[in-house]
Design a protein around this motif. Sequence first.
Motif, short mmCIF file in Angstrom:
data_model
loop_
_atom_site.label_atom_id
_atom_site.label_comp_id
_atom_site.label_asym_id
_atom_site.label_seq_id
_atom_site.Cartn_x
_atom_site.Cartn_y
_atom_site.Cartn_z
N LEU A 47 1.71 10.97 -3.12
CA LEU A 47 1.56 12.15 -2.02
C LEU A 47 3.28 11.25 -1.44
N THR A 48 3.71 12.84 -0.74
CA THR A 48 4.72 13.03 -0.38
C THR A 48 4.46 12.92 1.10
N ASP A 49 5.33 12.95 1.97
CA ASP A 49 4.88 12.92 3.64
C ASP A 49 4.67 14.30 4.32
N ASP A 50 4.97 15.49 3.84
CA ASP A 50 4.37 16.59 3.87
C ASP A 50 2.85 16.25 3.11
N ARG A 51 2.18 15.80 2.46
CA ARG A 51 0.96 16.39 2.36
C ARG A 51 0.23 14.96 2.69
N ILE A 52 1.06 14.36 3.55
CA ILE A 52 0.29 13.18 4.20
C ILE A 52 -0.14 13.27 5.62
N ARG A 53 1.07 14.37 6.30
CA ARG A 53 0.84 14.78 6.96
C ARG A 53 0.27 15.83 7.57
N ILE A 97 0.81 -1.60 0.04
CA ILE A 97 0.36 0.08 0.08
C ILE A 97 1.10 1.50 -0.08
N ALA A 98 2.51 0.99 1.24
CA ALA A 98 2.72 2.47 0.61
C ALA A 98 3.51 2.30 -0.51
N ALA A 99 3.71 1.21 -1.12
CA ALA A 99 4.67 1.15 -2.99
C ALA A 99 3.62 2.41 -3.40
N LEU A 100 2.14 1.68 -3.11
CA LEU A 100 0.89 2.33 -3.95
C LEU A 100 0.70 4.22 -4.14
N LEU A 101 0.99 3.98 -2.82
CA LEU A 101 0.33 5.68 -2.33
C LEU A 101 1.73 6.61 -2.74
N GLU A 102 3.08 6.35 -2.60
CA GLU A 102 3.83 7.34 -3.38
C GLU A 102 4.08 6.73 -4.65
N LYS A 105 2.62 10.27 10.01
CA LYS A 105 3.66 11.31 10.29
C LYS A 105 4.60 10.42 8.65
N ASN A 106 3.70 9.45 8.03
CA ASN A 106 4.53 9.11 6.81
C ASN A 106 4.08 8.41 5.72
N SER A 107 4.62 7.85 4.42
CA SER A 107 3.36 6.97 3.95
C SER A 107 3.57 5.67 4.41
N PHE A 108 4.23 5.19 5.11
CA PHE A 108 4.60 4.21 5.87
C PHE A 108 3.45 4.13 7.44
#
Length: 502
Positions: free
Chosen positions: A62-68, A53-58, A74-77
Amino acid sequence: MSGGLWMPAGARTDTLPTIPRQRTPGWAEPDPLDELAARLDDFIAAAVHPDEIAALLESDGLTDDRIRERYGVKNSFALAEELYDRVPRRYPEPRDPAPDPWRTSLLACLVRGVVFALPGFGYVLGAPLLAGPQGDFGLPAGTVPLLAAALFGWTWNQGLSHRAHTWLGLGDKPAARRTLLLGAPAGALLGALVALACAGTATLAAVAFAAGQSCYLAAATALLVMARERALLAALAPMTAGALLALVHPIPDAARIALLTASLTVVTLLGLREVAPLKGRGAVFDLRLPPRGRDKPRRTRSRSTAAGLPLSASLPYALFGLGSGVLVVYAALGDVLAGAEPSAVAAPSAVALTLSMGPAEWLLYRFRSGSLAGLRSAGTPRAFRRTTARELAVCLAAYLTALLALATATAALWPHAPTVDGVRLAGLLLLGVVIWTGLLLQSFGAVAGAALICVLAALAQTLALLTRNGGPHTVGVAVYGAAAVAQSALVCVLLGRATTHR
């Protein structure tokens, strides 16, 4: 000023200063995590680890900033783990049916079977060329060089077609054409030399007919490998029409030779056109010098292509062609070898076997398709073995049914055909088992075992006939039966393993 606090004029005293804080979704605003989980529901449900799922989000950007900012993690994982926990595991069936590379047209396979059988009409036209005093084995003198050239051609062209098909499988069509361009003429020449060496008391016309047969086998191999069955079928039309006419009305020998030569010439030219290096439609060969130095085009080839294809890889296929060819010849000449007149040659057996190659090919594809479906649906190795055994039994029974129907029809229509008794029929069906299971093993690349069994069976039948140890038909039933049992056991052991079908 009052109570130590200064308030601007007009300010309300019941409000507090605004403090920046993270917004929490209320009852009127959906949770962004729920929205994302609903959008990616199928993918998340089928994931076996949050990292998928993390690979799909990246990959979606989706960057970590946008996710936060949007999801409060905190991040995609961390977001992937949250989504993995929210969606229960399930593995939905694909909406589209799974691709099946083994589905093929029954009509195309039947056309190939007819193409395999039509050259038999050439022997009807060429019968006067083969007539003469009896030679070895009680056959007309012209038959011996013809059979010798045919057996050599089946051996050579079986190995040649394997090499060409291997290059096609590697995606190198020019290499396949070069293989056929070099190998087919060499096979035709060697076949003619074999016929000449086995001529004995045969006439020059019989040797020429055998040489023409070698040329036809070479050109037809090139056309069949390049999937040009319809062109080959059209090229054989003049000869077929002449042979059908000769069956009901005598025609001059000159007309027979003209019809044979016309079809042979057309087939040869079509084969040459298919494999010759073409430059445009007008030229057959490009006679210009190849480019040199920096003007030479660069070619990239795979490691398998660059390493080349060893000749030893095609040897088992050639031996399988030799062994099965000898067995078919013995089945066709059983009555003559038993002392009957040459006119009573059991040609219907050979014709039935040749025509059955069309249904046989389609049933090979049918078995591969059924085993692939079983590989996808079976949950245990035992269940897969049951599925494979059932599919094998159905396909083999269907082939033997088709062979039985063809043998009955050809025996009824063939002039002066011997009576089809139980021994002859049993031998033909057992030989059908040997041929079909051998082709099945060959389709899985396990041709070495099939070649060994067929060659040993051919040697055993030859020794039995030379030592007069039993009649030809009785020996045939024993030899074909033993080969059928051995090859069927090999099929069951090999094809019961799921790894064989991957």
